[in-house]
Write an enzyme that holds these catalytic residues in place. Structure first.
Site, PDB file in Angstrom:
ATOM      1  N   ALA A  49      13.818   8.058  42.371  1.00 48.57           N
ATOM      2  CA  ALA A  49      14.849   8.196  41.335  1.00 48.57           C
ATOM      3  C   ALA A  49      14.194   8.012  39.971  1.00 48.57           C
ATOM      4  CB  ALA A  49      15.932   7.151  41.538  1.00 48.57           C
ATOM      5  N   LYS A  77      20.241  13.943  38.368  1.00 52.36           N
ATOM      6  CA  LYS A  77      20.785  12.579  38.355  1.00 52.36           C
ATOM      7  C   LYS A  77      21.409  12.312  36.991  1.00 52.36           C
ATOM      8  CE  LYS A  77      19.191   7.780  38.383  1.00 52.36           C
ATOM      9  NZ  LYS A  77      18.043   6.873  38.486  1.00 52.36           N
ATOM     10  N   LEU A 334       2.022   0.623  40.112  1.00 50.27           N
ATOM     11  CA  LEU A 334       2.222  -0.669  40.763  1.00 50.27           C
ATOM     12  C   LEU A 334       1.048  -1.616  40.518  1.00 50.27           C
ATOM     13  CD1 LEU A 334       3.717   0.751  44.084  1.00 50.27           C
ATOM     14  CD2 LEU A 334       4.962  -0.331  42.203  1.00 50.27           C
ATOM     15  N   ILE A 347       8.430   4.624  37.500  1.00 49.14           N
ATOM     16  CA  ILE A 347       7.781   5.897  37.148  1.00 49.14           C
ATOM     17  C   ILE A 347       7.824   6.054  35.630  1.00 49.14           C
ATOM     18  CG2 ILE A 347       7.958   8.415  37.374  1.00 49.14           C
ATOM     19  CD1 ILE A 347       8.911   7.962  40.263  1.00 49.14           C
TER      20      ILE A 347
HETATM   21  C1  LIG Z   1      10.824  -0.272  47.429  1.00 49.57           C
HETATM   22  C2  LIG Z   1      10.410   0.529  46.245  1.00 49.57           C
HETATM   23  C3  LIG Z   1      11.290   1.473  45.721  1.00 49.57           C
HETATM   24  C4  LIG Z   1      10.934   2.195  44.559  1.00 49.57           C
HETATM   25  N1  LIG Z   1      11.811   3.071  43.994  1.00 49.57           N
HETATM   26  C5  LIG Z   1      11.525   3.630  42.807  1.00 49.57           C
HETATM   27  C6  LIG Z   1      12.421   4.501  42.133  1.00 49.57           C
HETATM   28  O1  LIG Z   1      13.480   4.836  42.640  1.00 49.57           O
HETATM   29  N2  LIG Z   1      12.066   4.992  40.932  1.00 49.57           N
HETATM   30  C7  LIG Z   1      10.877   4.681  40.338  1.00 49.57           C
HETATM   31  O2  LIG Z   1      10.632   5.089  39.210  1.00 49.57           O
HETATM   32  N3  LIG Z   1       9.971   3.924  40.976  1.00 49.57           N
HETATM   33  C8  LIG Z   1      10.268   3.389  42.177  1.00 49.57           C
HETATM   34  N4  LIG Z   1       9.348   2.611  42.815  1.00 49.57           N
HETATM   35  C9  LIG Z   1       8.025   2.481  42.256  1.00 49.57           C
HETATM   36  C10 LIG Z   1       7.227   3.723  42.610  1.00 49.57           C
HETATM   37  O3  LIG Z   1       7.199   3.902  43.997  1.00 49.57           O
HETATM   38  C11 LIG Z   1       5.814   3.538  42.090  1.00 49.57           C
HETATM   39  O4  LIG Z   1       5.873   3.210  40.738  1.00 49.57           O
HETATM   40  C12 LIG Z   1       5.060   4.810  42.203  1.00 49.57           C
HETATM   41  O5  LIG Z   1       5.143   5.324  43.484  1.00 49.57           O
HETATM   42  C13 LIG Z   1       3.638   4.603  41.826  1.00 49.57           C
HETATM   43  O6  LIG Z   1       2.926   4.007  42.855  1.00 49.57           O
HETATM   44  P1  LIG Z   1       1.372   3.925  42.623  1.00 49.57           P
HETATM   45  O7  LIG Z   1       0.863   5.293  42.440  1.00 49.57           O
HETATM   46  O8  LIG Z   1       1.143   2.926  41.556  1.00 49.57           O
HETATM   47  O9  LIG Z   1       0.843   3.271  43.968  1.00 49.57           O
HETATM   48  P2  LIG Z   1       0.642   3.890  45.445  1.00 49.57           P
HETATM   49  O10 LIG Z   1       1.649   4.925  45.771  1.00 49.57           O
HETATM   50  O11 LIG Z   1       0.569   2.693  46.344  1.00 49.57           O
HETATM   51  O12 LIG Z   1      -0.765   4.590  45.408  1.00 49.57           O
HETATM   52  C14 LIG Z   1      -1.961   3.863  45.455  1.00 49.57           C
HETATM   53  C15 LIG Z   1      -3.135   4.804  45.594  1.00 49.57           C
HETATM   54  O13 LIG Z   1      -4.323   4.059  45.506  1.00 49.57           O
HETATM   55  C16 LIG Z   1      -5.167   4.409  46.583  1.00 49.57           C
HETATM   56  N5  LIG Z   1      -6.010   3.249  46.916  1.00 49.57           N
HETATM   57  C17 LIG Z   1      -5.636   1.965  47.090  1.00 49.57           C
HETATM   58  N6  LIG Z   1      -6.682   1.197  47.388  1.00 49.57           N
HETATM   59  C18 LIG Z   1      -7.761   2.017  47.422  1.00 49.57           C
HETATM   60  C19 LIG Z   1      -9.139   1.823  47.695  1.00 49.57           C
HETATM   61  N7  LIG Z   1      -9.631   0.627  48.035  1.00 49.57           N
HETATM   62  N8  LIG Z   1      -9.940   2.901  47.649  1.00 49.57           N
HETATM   63  C20 LIG Z   1      -9.471   4.134  47.330  1.00 49.57           C
HETATM   64  N9  LIG Z   1      -8.182   4.362  47.056  1.00 49.57           N
HETATM   65  C21 LIG Z   1      -7.338   3.324  47.105  1.00 49.57           C
HETATM   66  C22 LIG Z   1      -4.240   4.813  47.698  1.00 49.57           C
HETATM   67  O14 LIG Z   1      -4.873   5.648  48.625  1.00 49.57           O
HETATM   68  C23 LIG Z   1      -3.181   5.571  46.902  1.00 49.57           C
HETATM   69  O15 LIG Z   1      -3.616   6.892  46.677  1.00 49.57           O
HETATM   70  C24 LIG Z   1       9.673   1.949  43.978  1.00 49.57           C
HETATM   71  C25 LIG Z   1       8.780   1.052  44.551  1.00 49.57           C
HETATM   72  C26 LIG Z   1       9.141   0.338  45.680  1.00 49.57           C
HETATM   73  C27 LIG Z   1       8.169  -0.630  46.271  1.00 49.57           C
END
Ligand SMILES: Cc1cc2nc3c(=O)[nH]c(=O)nc-3n(C[C@H](O)[C@H](O)[C@H](O)COP(=O)(O)OP(=O)(O)OC[C@H]3O[C@@H](n4cnc5c(N)ncnc54)[C@H](O)[C@@H]3O)c2cc1C
Length: 502
Positions: A49, A77, A334, A347
């Protein structure tokens, strides 16, 4: 040290949003940009979302909206419907867009309040286009009617997060970003400066860089594991620390509603995010008051259809990294912190983080002033959003569980207490600095949760003397417009059908 090599570690939503946005700086200078991700580790796989600035992010990247929406099974939305928050059985919508418009320099909701005290029974929601369209399941974009005398439609998207990362990967790779598959084993630091110089993958390959963007999710491989930046824990304000996510089909063939649903339960709340082909669902809860099995059962009992995947159990700690930019590492997504998904702000924070970075970046090198400006602005942004989220938990009259008793009586930041008290006195809301949430957002949630404006503003009383006709016209034009809009499902299937549904 000049910046010739930018390394993005992580390929979730954060990594690919950063890669797509940063790829555009290559138009000016041929910087080497690499993204390293590990399929074995995978992504968090939720986060579907969004909020209206996300639409701007696509526009800035010159992404075709219809193409992106079709590729991500997206729907529109118009806001979030909150049920059972102020009290069980109550419901309200936090809409995008404003209640009315400023009248005589005064917030509309304050004038409305005065009119109500004088006997006008019309609900505030009747003066907000997004709320009315959402309640009737309708949708149009401003471009469809394009009339200055009618209010614009403010919207965001519900997207399939995995498909969106895929879509951006294509975009970024076409613009010269190089993707590498691999899992980080060791991180190398410069013995003198303490900066990250590179890392070694399990395959033995070494990746070196000048500036690193840590998008490794909760792991924070560079910002935390390598640099030990520290984390400010906000669990005492935002106590939910677990989630179980589970998509389902929409068996009943009902059209997707143009809003997210956030329904409170006894120790947390459940989201429903309608996509074209399925609903995203999840239950965010507090492990101090609820076990995982119970959270899962509640979720399944309250879903609109049958699960289409296995449940995904997630743990998190609400809060933020003490520094978002430490040495030559900038954390996004995150890895930089998490405040739970209640208002879909994560996001958005990736978006503003990468915008700030691009605005402040100089390839001649990193200065302390750049780092501290970035950290100061990001901290303020996080704190303002934090206060807004806490409001949903604090301003409750629920006393039916230990969780809600804790939330209702917990200490909250002074900044929030002050905001609530000022609102109670005459409905005034000051939007602080560049804060994300608008006056309408604050008013919608305060009133929706049961906080009332006690007194009236003397200015609003004066303005209210001559606005009856203007308010009639406002209400009528919104009604007129909504009556002529197509249903949201119909609009989506015509405007941006996903290939399978086309
Ligand atoms: C329950 C929940 C619901 C959510 N709902 C929403 C929502 O509705 N709207 C919204 O805006 N946000 C939402 N979020 C937040 C959103 O999911 C995240 O902000 C977004 O997906 C970004 O995630 P990320 O890319 O930071 O991390 P991740 O998706 O965890 O990606 C991490 C990346 O790092 C890589 N990585 C990790 N460690 C290593 C390593 N040692 N070596 C190589 N690669 C590595 C992984 O392979 C992956 O590619 C939600 C989060 C949660 C937990």
């Amino acid at each position: 040290m000049t910046i010739e090599r930018i390394v993005i570690l992580g390929g979730g939503t954060a990594g690919w949003m950063a890669a797509a946005a940063l790829s555009r700086i290559r138009d000016g200078r041929n910087v080497d940009i690499k993204l390293v991700e590990s399929e074995e580790i995978g992504t968090v796989g939720v986060g579907e979302a969004t909020i209206p600035p996300f639409v701007e992010f696509q526009r800035a990247l010159e992404i075709d909206e219809r193409e992106m929406m079709a590729a991500t099974q997206a729907t529109f939305k118009l806001g979030i419907q909150f049920s059972n928050w102020g009290q069980v059985g109550e419901s309200y919508l936090h809409p995008f867009g404003n209640y009315g418009y400023e009248l005589g320099g005064i917030n509309f909701h304050q004038v409305w309040h005065t009119m109500r005290q004088r006997g006008d029974r019309r609900p505030l929601q009747a003066f907000n286009l997004e709320t009315m369209a959402a309640y009737f399941g309708k949708f149009s974009r401003t471009e469809d009617y394009n009339r200055d005398d009618l209010p614009p439609m403010n919207y965001a998207y519900h997207i399939d997060a995995t498909a969106y990362a895929r879509f951006l990967r294509k975009y970024a790779e076409m613009r010269g970003v190089v993707r590498k598959e691999g899992k980080v084993q060791d991180v190398a630091l410069d013995p003198e400066s303490g900066d990250v110089t590179g890392f070694t993958l399990h395959s033995g390959e070494t990746i070196e860089g000048d500036l690193f963007i840590d998008c490794t999710g909760f792991r924070g491989v560079l910002i935390e594991q390598a640099l030990g930046t520290g984390y400010e824990d906000w669990t005492h304000y935002l106590p939910c620390d677990r989630a179980v996510a589970l998509p389902c089909n929409r068996d009943d063939g009902s059209p997707p509603p143009p809003f997210t649903k956030a329904t409170a339960h006894s120790a947390g709340w459940q989201w429903q995010v309608p996509l074209q082909h399925r609903n995203g669902n999840g239950h965010v809860y507090c492990s101090q008051y609820m076990e995982a099995d119970e959270a899962h059962d509640i979720l399944v009992r309250n879903m609109a259809g049958k699960p289409t995947a296995d449940p995904n159990f997630l743990r998190f700690v609400t809060g933020r990294r003490k520094k978002f930019w430490n040495r030559n590492v900038v954390a996004l997504g995150l890895a930089s912190g998490f405040m739970e998904p209640l208002e879909s702000t994560s996001i958005h924070l990736i978006n503003t983080g990468v915008n700030k970075l691009i605005a402040i970046l100089s390839l001649e090198g990193i200065t302390e002033a750049q780092r501290s400006t970035y950290n100061r602005l990001a901290t303020k942004e996080y704190e303002r959003i934090r206060d807004f989220l806490i409001l949903h938990y604090k301003a409750t009259r629920r006393d039916d569980s230990e969780f809600w008793n804790y939330c209702r009586t917990m200490a909250v930041p002074d900044t929030l207490t002050e905001k609530i008290e000022v609102f109670k006195s005459n409905g005034q809301i000051f939007r602080e600095e560049d804060e994300l949430f608008t006056t309408t957002s604050w008013a919608a949630v305060m009133m929706g949760q049961g906080i009332s404006m006690g007194g009236t503003s003397p200015m609003a009383e004066g303005v209210a003397n001559g606005v009856a006709k203007e308010m009639d016209e406002m209400e009528k034009s919104i009604r007129w417009l909504v009556d002529r809009m197509p249903g949201h499902g119909q609009y989506v299937s015509r405007y941006c059908p996903a290939p399978a549904a086309a």
